[in-house]
Design a protein around this motif. Sequence first.
Motif, PDB file in Angstrom:
ATOM      1  N   PRO A   1       0.830  -1.361  -0.103  1.00 15.95           N
ATOM      2  CA  PRO A   1      -0.038  -0.061   0.020  1.00 15.95           C
ATOM      3  C   PRO A   1       0.860   1.176   0.058  1.00 15.95           C
ATOM      4  O   PRO A   1       1.944   1.376   0.305  1.00 15.95           O
ATOM      5  CB  PRO A   1      -0.770   0.006   1.356  1.00 15.95           C
TER       6      PRO A   1
ATOM      7  N   GLU B   1      -2.787   4.866   2.098  1.00 18.59           N
ATOM      8  CA  GLU B   1      -3.704   3.634   2.300  1.00 18.59           C
ATOM      9  C   GLU B   1      -3.542   2.962   3.254  1.00 18.59           C
ATOM     10  O   GLU B   1      -4.435   2.627   3.994  1.00 18.59           O
ATOM     11  CB  GLU B   1      -3.393   2.883   1.063  1.00 18.59           C
TER      12      GLU B   1
ATOM     13  N   VAL C   1      -2.111  -5.303  -0.270  1.00 16.34           N
ATOM     14  CA  VAL C   1      -3.466  -4.879  -0.430  1.00 16.34           C
ATOM     15  C   VAL C   1      -3.874  -5.518  -1.690  1.00 16.34           C
ATOM     16  O   VAL C   1      -2.908  -5.614  -2.764  1.00 16.34           O
ATOM     17  CB  VAL C   1      -3.755  -3.362  -0.295  1.00 16.34           C
ATOM     18  N   TYR C   2      -5.042  -5.897  -1.834  1.00 13.65           N
ATOM     19  CA  TYR C   2      -5.719  -6.208  -3.115  1.00 13.65           C
ATOM     20  C   TYR C   2      -5.865  -5.070  -4.062  1.00 13.65           C
ATOM     21  O   TYR C   2      -6.547  -4.008  -3.433  1.00 13.65           O
ATOM     22  CB  TYR C   2      -6.842  -7.129  -2.973  1.00 13.65           C
ATOM     23  N   ILE C   3      -5.772  -5.002  -5.420  1.00 16.04           N
ATOM     24  CA  ILE C   3      -6.552  -3.856  -6.157  1.00 16.04           C
ATOM     25  C   ILE C   3      -7.396  -4.619  -6.976  1.00 16.04           C
ATOM     26  O   ILE C   3      -7.354  -5.667  -7.813  1.00 16.04           O
ATOM     27  CB  ILE C   3      -5.309  -3.199  -7.137  1.00 16.04           C
TER      28      ILE C   3
ATOM     29  N   HIS D   1     -13.400   0.678  -8.330  1.00 17.41           N
ATOM     30  CA  HIS D   1     -12.041   0.847  -7.822  1.00 17.41           C
ATOM     31  C   HIS D   1     -11.686   0.492  -6.356  1.00 17.41           C
ATOM     32  O   HIS D   1     -11.966   1.354  -5.379  1.00 17.41           O
ATOM     33  CB  HIS D   1     -11.074   1.804  -8.328  1.00 17.41           C
TER      34      HIS D   1
ATOM     35  N   ILE E   1      -9.601  -0.923  -2.700  1.00 13.53           N
ATOM     36  CA  ILE E   1      -8.246  -1.276  -2.149  1.00 13.53           C
ATOM     37  C   ILE E   1      -8.439  -2.202  -0.844  1.00 13.53           C
ATOM     38  O   ILE E   1      -9.339  -1.424   0.113  1.00 13.53           O
ATOM     39  CB  ILE E   1      -7.439  -0.329  -1.969  1.00 13.53           C
TER      40      ILE E   1
ATOM     41  N   GLU F   1     -11.639  -1.510   3.864  1.00 15.76           N
ATOM     42  CA  GLU F   1     -11.777  -1.050   2.178  1.00 15.76           C
ATOM     43  C   GLU F   1     -11.834   0.057   2.037  1.00 15.76           C
ATOM     44  O   GLU F   1     -12.378   0.862   2.703  1.00 15.76           O
ATOM     45  CB  GLU F   1     -13.223  -1.797   2.064  1.00 15.76           C
TER      46      GLU F   1
ATOM     47  N   SER G   1     -12.667   2.624  -1.495  1.00 16.97           N
ATOM     48  CA  SER G   1     -13.259   2.370  -2.662  1.00 16.97           C
ATOM     49  C   SER G   1     -13.578   3.613  -3.386  1.00 16.97           C
ATOM     50  O   SER G   1     -14.089   4.444  -2.411  1.00 16.97           O
ATOM     51  CB  SER G   1     -14.235   1.427  -2.757  1.00 16.97           C
TER      52      SER G   1
END
Length: 241
Positions: free
Chosen positions: A113, A117, A129-131, A147, A149, A222, A224
């Motif tokens: 991140p 973030e 972190v996931y994207i 979008h 994170i 999250e 977003s």
Amino acid sequence: MAYKYRAVADELREQIRTGKYAPGDLIPDQNQIAKDFSTTRITVHKALQLLMVEGMVYSKRGSGTYVRKDYAYNEHDANYGKISPIDKPLGATYTNQGKKVTSKIIELSARIPTKEEADKLIIQPTEPVYIIKRVRYVNGEIFAYEHTIMPTSVTTLTEEIVAGSIYGYLQGKGLNIAGSHRIVRAMTADKIDVETKIASKIGEPILAINQLSYLDDGQPFEISETHFPYKTSKLTADITL
């Protein structure tokens, strides 16, 4: 007319801002607060509800009321700590029950991140972190571009999960989504909006929602940003005075 619950809320708010109760702290129970302010539990309940709407505290059933972990007073940002009552962060699938909701996955990846973030999600700077980027459709019509994170520590995501309801999957895993900070704004379309068909051209108006969502223990999970076509989008809010 000055209401007692507002006076109680004002004092509790000041105690949180000045550090008497730090982020993550359990504040006294309603009986104790009522005793301290020489008032009733009903008045205290109203005061705490006001602070919940402002995003300062959250309630955990059977445990008590806590200062949100991501709360940080910023005297230069009058909007910090405010949350919107417009809808709950339950996702496109929940808010379009009875309709066919599908997704087109644009990206599902992971990375370290950014500092911003990590700070918002209250995670270590080395925690991945996931994207997640996807387009959502309702009954075959474009609904939104998302979008997101999300810390990989929250759960393991696959393309199959992301193609469906992420929130539904989290709740199925026993993770209770409590709420979110939400900013609703108008903006102009950029290249990704045109590519995903949210807009027909760059500069066209779109509706955007930025939110930081958190679980019932106050932990943000999250970040977003969701874009909606201006022609087919609207927001409905029930306001109780």
